[in-house]
Enzyme design. Structure first.
Site, PDB file in Angstrom:
ATOM      1  N   GLU A  79       0.820  -1.221   0.000  1.00 25.59           N
ATOM      2  CA  GLU A  79       0.000   0.000   0.000  1.00 25.59           C
ATOM      3  C   GLU A  79       0.852   1.269   0.000  1.00 25.59           C
ATOM      4  O   GLU A  79       0.501   2.259  -0.649  1.00 25.59           O
ATOM      5  CB  GLU A  79      -0.972   0.011   1.182  1.00 25.59           C
ATOM      6  CG  GLU A  79      -2.170  -0.905   1.017  1.00 25.59           C
ATOM      7  CD  GLU A  79      -1.875  -2.352   1.376  1.00 25.59           C
ATOM      8  OE1 GLU A  79      -0.756  -2.636   1.862  1.00 25.59           O
ATOM      9  OE2 GLU A  79      -2.754  -3.209   1.180  1.00 25.59           O
ATOM     10  N   PHE A 102      -9.436  -2.082   1.366  1.00 28.95           N
ATOM     11  CA  PHE A 102     -10.216  -1.746   2.558  1.00 28.95           C
ATOM     12  C   PHE A 102      -9.593  -0.535   3.227  1.00 28.95           C
ATOM     13  O   PHE A 102      -8.363  -0.460   3.341  1.00 28.95           O
ATOM     14  CB  PHE A 102     -10.271  -2.928   3.533  1.00 28.95           C
ATOM     15  CG  PHE A 102     -11.154  -4.048   3.078  1.00 28.95           C
ATOM     16  CD1 PHE A 102     -12.511  -4.046   3.379  1.00 28.95           C
ATOM     17  CD2 PHE A 102     -10.640  -5.100   2.326  1.00 28.95           C
ATOM     18  CE1 PHE A 102     -13.338  -5.081   2.936  1.00 28.95           C
ATOM     19  CE2 PHE A 102     -11.457  -6.132   1.884  1.00 28.95           C
ATOM     20  CZ  PHE A 102     -12.816  -6.116   2.191  1.00 28.95           C
ATOM     21  N   HIS A 148     -11.793  -4.848   8.665  1.00 27.82           N
ATOM     22  CA  HIS A 148     -12.437  -4.676   7.354  1.00 27.82           C
ATOM     23  C   HIS A 148     -13.717  -3.854   7.478  1.00 27.82           C
ATOM     24  O   HIS A 148     -14.598  -3.962   6.641  1.00 27.82           O
ATOM     25  CB  HIS A 148     -12.789  -6.038   6.736  1.00 27.82           C
ATOM     26  CG  HIS A 148     -11.618  -6.761   6.131  1.00 27.82           C
ATOM     27  ND1 HIS A 148     -10.562  -7.209   6.870  1.00 27.82           N
ATOM     28  CD2 HIS A 148     -11.329  -7.108   4.848  1.00 27.82           C
ATOM     29  CE1 HIS A 148      -9.684  -7.823   6.077  1.00 27.82           C
ATOM     30  NE2 HIS A 148     -10.124  -7.771   4.841  1.00 27.82           N
TER      31      HIS A 148
END
Lengths: 346, 325
Positions: A79, A102, A148
């Site tokens: 990420e 997410f 999540h």
């Protein structure tokens, strides 16, 4: 550009409109990405399994086949590198749109967002811009568990330079995403997972919905509910319920959380004299706290009751569905807060 | 290497040293705000980079790269004094005094600025490289990274992504032996950073970062590789910083003596130039000229006005004004 406004309200069962063609939130986002890719050569999509697979929620479906692997780019589970790539590319004039699967994963790239994307323009004295969009799926309500399900707007609310966009319905989602792609400022674009299947009329073709502008989702005279994302349809449901009890509720859909449209919000509260702030995230230090403080600060003399608060409990999101329901606020909590605020009125 | 080219590099090394020594003296007198991290001892590394990067390339300097920044500014625009002014937080600085030592940038000379979360730009550089590749430009995107930043996860995310996408990234790793006070061999699985980079499958080399000829040639080779479209390249410079920590010198006396006296990049180059028939007086003149130039830059910085207070809220957003106090 037209400021689309919509019947986001999941209409009450006795008033369901007769079958106009409806588009899902997911498809509206997909259309926006398609139109953006078609219009802007400098735009590209980047994220985990967004290419051939079309993303975990199908938002990028078919774009890989249409635009190719160079512009619809899969990445490893990195990420920080995804957002770093976006920042670097944006600094030289590209318009990247990242998908972070997410919102809970934004911790992995928090530094790139907060210290780079939000600051390159400022700290380098306007020599760079960061025209990038970070799309991410947030929010609870589907048994996703602690990592999540989170509402992350509060993590970024305190960061000057970042724009936080949070649509509540398909037509706004499309127009706001295209406006975010056009934006020369970095945008965190929040997609509430519980809204992906929501359907409503969505205009065809390219249009933008302005950033930084709230929408009056329902007009009323007695009390203003301020909400974002999934809390908007919930507030509209609560408003219908209260209408039957003789209370006229106005619902403001903030749409952009940072910078938010204080003018529309304060005008409404000045008119109604009462406000409830509805927010899925935990109570402390988030959007609800900011809005409540601002209303008290600027509308104190017009208020006939303290601002009501609807928030998530001060806890992580548990996996068990009954526990999750306990933690997250819903229509009933909003209706209860409206009644309490009405009763507390001077 | 030709004598003239070596003399140019020598001038550049002296510019860096004079810059840092002048800055250090001003800092000690309280004239420079903030913190000070000098590149003293690392002049050859920075001169080698400056002499191989073009204005159309992009480099992300680290926190000891005042010299590289000043050289880029001076070579491509003739206004190296604006790096000095930035360190004095003045309106004439490259970022109008808003960036300072840790965020001096000017993209028109290829300087994309440091990120004071050191090593954070290891992933930012990917985007600059990817854009160049997508547009078919021959730009080299260079990250100047210290040994300490290799501890960050971004190091590995970056090398992996540069490798799988074959990006034009030049990793210029300045291994000066310590992350603040932690020796490189204690902070990492290998004291040779190149060992940590090798698994990604692109060329990884090591060079004596105080040997200007070797460093220059190694950089030229790396950049040649990248410009030829052959993908990323990792080069580790073995060097040593003169600056200790806030409490002073913490390293063994013999180590200090070796790097400052026996292996000083400028003294080593003195010997090379004298071997090539350059007169010692000419070398002394170069030293004096660069000190004089830096004295002018410092005077410029001190005389420059501070930024206007309206700049405090300027450029937060492109599309909205932020209110002042």
């Amino acid at each position: 550009m037209n400021d689309t406004q919509l019947d986001a309200n999941p209409a009450p069962s006795d008033a369901r409109p007769k079958k106009p063609r409806k588009t899902s939130f997911t498809k509206a986002l997909n259309d926006a990405l398609d139109l953006g890719m078609d219009r802007f050569d400098e735009m590209f999509l980047i994220g985990e399994d967004i290419a051939e697979m079309g993303g975990d929620f199908g938002v990028t479906r078919k774009l890989w086949a249409k635009y190719g692997a160079e512009r619809v780019r899969d990445t490893p589970l990195s990420e920080a590198a995804i957002i770093g790539t976006c920042v670097g590319a944006a600094m030289v004039g590209m318009r990247p749109v990242a998908e972070i699967m997410f919102a809970d994963f934004l911790g992995e790239c928090y530094d790139q967002i907060v210290n780079n994307a939000a600051k390159v323009r400022y700290m380098f004295d306007g020599q760079f811009s960061a025209p990038l969009v970070i799309r991410t799926a947030c929010g609870g309500g589907f048994g996703g568990g602690p990592h999540h399900s989170q509402s992350v707007e509060g993590w970024f609310l305190n960061v000057p330079g970042i724009v936080i966009v949070a649509p509540s319905n398909p037509a706004d989602a499309k127009g706001l995403l295209l406006a975010s792609i056009e934006s020369d400022d970095p945008v965190l674009f929040l997609e509430h997972k519980a809204l992906y299947r929501a359907r409503s009329d969505v205009p065809d073709g390219y249009y933008t919905t302005p950033l930084g502008k709230a929408a009056v989702a329902r007009t009323g005279t007695d009390l203003t509910v301020v909400a974002t994302m999934r809390m908007v349809p919930m507030a509209l449901t609560a408003a219908e319920e209260l209408e039957a009890e003789g209370v006229s509720v106005e619902v403001i859909d903030l749409r952009t959380i940072r910078p938010y449209d204080a003018e529309t919000l304060l005008e409404s509260v000045a008119k109604t004299g009462r406000a409830v702030v509805a927010n899925e995230a935990p109570k402390i230090g988030g959007l609800g706290a900011e809005l409540s403080a601002r209303i008290h600060e600027e509308c104190f003399s017009e208020l006939s009751a303290p601002v009501g608060r609807v928030d998530g409990l001060d806890a992580p999101i548990p996996f068990s569905v009954p526990l999750e329901h306990e933690v997250l606020p819903d229509e009933t909590d909003i209706a209860t807060a409206i009644r309490a605020t009405m009763e507390a009125s001077r | 290497m030709e004598r003239e080219q070596l003399l140019d590099l020598y001038r550049d090394m002296w510019l860096i040293r004079a810059f840092e020594q002048g800055l250090e003296a001003e800092f000690e007198q309280g004239n420079v705000p903030g913190m000070l991290h000098t590149g003293l001892g690392q002049e050859a590394t920075q001169a080698a980079l400056a002499n191989n990067l073009k204005a159309s390339d992009a480099f992300f300097p680290d926190h000891r790269c005042h010299g590289l920044n000043a050289l880029a500014q001076q070579r491509h625009k003739g206004d190296g004094e604006r790096i000095m002014a930035e360190l004095f937080a003045k309106s004439t600085g490259v970022c109008g005094g808003k960036g300072g030592s840790l965020h001096s940038a000017d993209p028109s000379v290829g300087n994309f600025g440091d990120n004071a979360v050191e090593g954070s730009y290891l992933v930012t550089v990917l985007g600059v490289a990817l854009a160049a590749k997508m547009r078919g430009e021959s730009r080299v995107a260079c990250a100047v990274l210290g040994d300490g930043t290799v501890g960050r996860g971004e190091f590995h995310e970056s090398l992996n992504m540069a490798a799988i996408w074959d990006l034009p990234v030049f990793y210029a790793c300045v291994n000066n032996g310590y992350a603040i006070a932690t020796p490189v061999g204690e902070g990492h699985a290998s004291a040779d950073i190149v060992d940590l980079a090798r698994g990604y499958g692109f060329p990884c080399e090591q060079v004596d970062g105080n040997d200007i000829v070797a460093s220059h040639d190694a950089v030229a080779k790396a950049i040649g590789h990248i410009r030829a479209g052959k993908g990323p390249y990792f080069l580790e410079f073995k060097t040593w910083r003169w600056q200790g920590i806030f409490a002073g010198e913490f390293r063994p006396e013999a180590e200090v003596k070796y790097w400052r006296e026996d292996h000083d990049p400028i003294l080593m180059t003195d010997e090379l130039l004298i071997d090539r028939g350059v007169d010692a007086d000419e070398l002394a003149a170069i030293e004096q000229q660069q000190h004089a130039l830096i004295a002018e830059w410092i005077a410029f910085a001190k005389e420059s006005p501070p930024p206007d207070l309206v700049k405090a809220t300027a450029d937060v957003y492109a599309q909205w004004e932020v209110g002042g106090r």
